[in-house]
Design an enzyme around this catalytic site. Structure first.
Site, PDB file in Angstrom:
ATOM      1  N   SER A 145       0.836  -1.196   0.000  1.00  0.00           N
ATOM      2  CA  SER A 145       0.000   0.000   0.000  1.00  0.00           C
ATOM      3  C   SER A 145       0.880   1.260   0.000  1.00  0.00           C
ATOM      4  CB  SER A 145      -0.953  -0.038   1.193  1.00  0.00           C
ATOM      5  OG  SER A 145      -1.929   0.971   1.093  1.00  0.00           O
ATOM      6  N   SER A 146       0.889   2.038   1.070  1.00  0.00           N
ATOM      7  CA  SER A 146       1.777   3.198   1.118  1.00  0.00           C
ATOM      8  C   SER A 146       3.225   2.784   0.880  1.00  0.00           C
ATOM      9  CB  SER A 146       1.644   3.899   2.469  1.00  0.00           C
ATOM     10  OG  SER A 146       2.554   4.966   2.582  1.00  0.00           O
TER      11      SER A 146
END
Length: 423
Positions: A145-146
């Protein structure tokens, strides 16, 4: 400043300490690793058994997570014990409205030598080279994700430092316009409508280090087909960016299913070396990496051989099949209804149908199957309710597509790797 860091990294790669302290195989926090404009925390895992110059893997968490959390919740540390590489677990400290995330939105973070989190991570790599004798010619990035976003970010900023990356549920470099564009729900990047040309995506990477002519990091991309937080369509945007950076065709050179539900497209250069590969994980939401994916990433980096897959876990190869394709075309659109007939003696339990669309055709929607690529070589994989095709039984699937004048049908189809008769 980062140019200075890069120079220090090159020197550190030649200066392995003559006598290293003994390290316990446990996660350790490092509080003074060098320049840290992102105010980040660094944890590192150094296995007891490792070569003299072990590879370095930077493994990054998702929003709201932490380095220790990703250490506990992923398989990279256990793989490090087995294969002898160092793992750096950075902890992001930038608040993004829904937890701490890696800065991939600010001008500073998108500029080489600009500051923020990328500088801090480069400092961590430099420290691992100095302190633990890590091989600065074998540095890799991965994250979820991030952290997957930062993975692609680092590959763009430091093509001379990172040799490869594996991004789980990430976005292309320079997708976010700024801090206000970051949160899901309000972001143009992750709002579901992001669409740039491959050239535009590639130019964004090339602008970072003007005139750079050295090798580019190889890229592995993972995305769940049911991901709505970071929409699945962003996998295609990332493919377009990195294939353009490498000067590769948008059509994959090969496609397969190395594990059930993992549809893989590979993009090789003229020498046959795979520079970009992309996994569409069927039915997965915002939940990657799951079991076995870290091992596939480490294999892609070249730290290990590609993990073997038990034959029983692969879809069965069908001995006989027949496909009928009916196309209805208009102006610049068409629909295709494909009927798959099992003409063999045994039942088919789980199937994937591979075919190549004529040039200019692009799938815009489909039914009764999931489609792993909108154009070029397409893999249609069964839905949950039509996975089984009995002997003499059939399944019908279909899609709608645009075309640029050529509404012809694919000329061949393969079902679970075996060629089908076409009628």
């Amino acid at each position: 400043m980062l140019l200075a860091v890069a120079g220090a990294l090159a020197v550190a790669g030649l200066a392995v300490p003559a006598a290293r302290p003994a390290f316990a195989a446990s996660l350790t926090e490092v509080t003074a690793f060098g320049s840290n404009p992102g105010g980040m925390r660094m944890h590192v895992y150094v296995p007891d058994v490792r070569p003299a110059s072990p590879p370095i893997v930077v493994a990054m968490h998702g929003c709201g997570g932490s380095g220790p959390g990703f250490y506990s919740g992923s398989e990279f540390a256990s793989l490090a014990d087995r294969y002898g590489f160092i793992v750096i677990y950075p902890s992001a400290m930038q608040e993004a409205g829904f937890g701490r995330c890696f800065d991939t939105w600010s001008t500073a973070a998108k500029t080489r030598d600009g500051g923020s989190d990328p500088v801090s991570i480069a400092s961590m790599v430099s420290y691992a080279g100095r302190q633990y004798g890590g091989d600065l010619n074998r540095v890799y990035a991965t994250g979820s994700s991030s952290g997957g976003m930062m993975t692609q970010h680092l590959l763009a900023l430091y093509p001379d430092l990172f040799k490869a990356g594996a991004a789980f549920m990430g976005v292309p470099f320079d997708c976010f316009a700024g801090a206000a564009d970051y949160p899901p729900g309000t972001s143009r990047c992750t709002g579901g409508a992001m669409n740039r040309t491959p050239q535009q995506w590639g130019d964004a990477v090339r602008r970072v280090v003007p005139g750079y002519s050295g090798p580019r990091p190889r890229v592995q991309l993972w995305h769940g087909t049911a991901d709505t937080l970071v929409p699945y369509q962003l996998l295609q945007e990332s493919i377009e960016q990195w294939t353009n950076v490498f000067g590769l065709s948008q059509t994959p050179t090969s496609s397969d299913t190395p594990q059930p539900g993992w549809n893989r497209r590979r993009y090789a250069d003229a020498t046959g070396a795979v520079q970009v590969e992309a996994y569409s994980v069927q039915g997965a939401g915002h939940t990657l990496p799951s079991s076995g994916m870290a091992a596939a990433a480490i294999a892609f980096f070249g730290i290990t051989a590609e993990p073997s897959v038990p034959p029983s876990s692969s879809p069965p190869v069908t001995g006989a099949c027949r496909v009928t394709d009916t196309v209805n075309a208009w102006n610049n659109g068409l629909t295709s209804t494909i009927t798959i007939v099992n003409s063999g003696a045994g039942s088919i339990d789980g199937w994937s149908l591979v075919f190549t669309l004529p040039a200019g055709q692009t799938i815009t929607s489909g039914w009764s199957a999931t489609y792993s690529a909108p154009s070029g070589q397409v893999t249609a994989r069964n839905a949950a309710y039509n996975a089984v095709i009995a002997p003499n039984g059939s399944v019908s699937i279909g899609f709608q597509a645009t075309h640029t004048g050529n509404a012809a049908k694919p000329t061949s189809f393969t079902l679970n790797g075996a060629a089908c008769a076409v009628s």
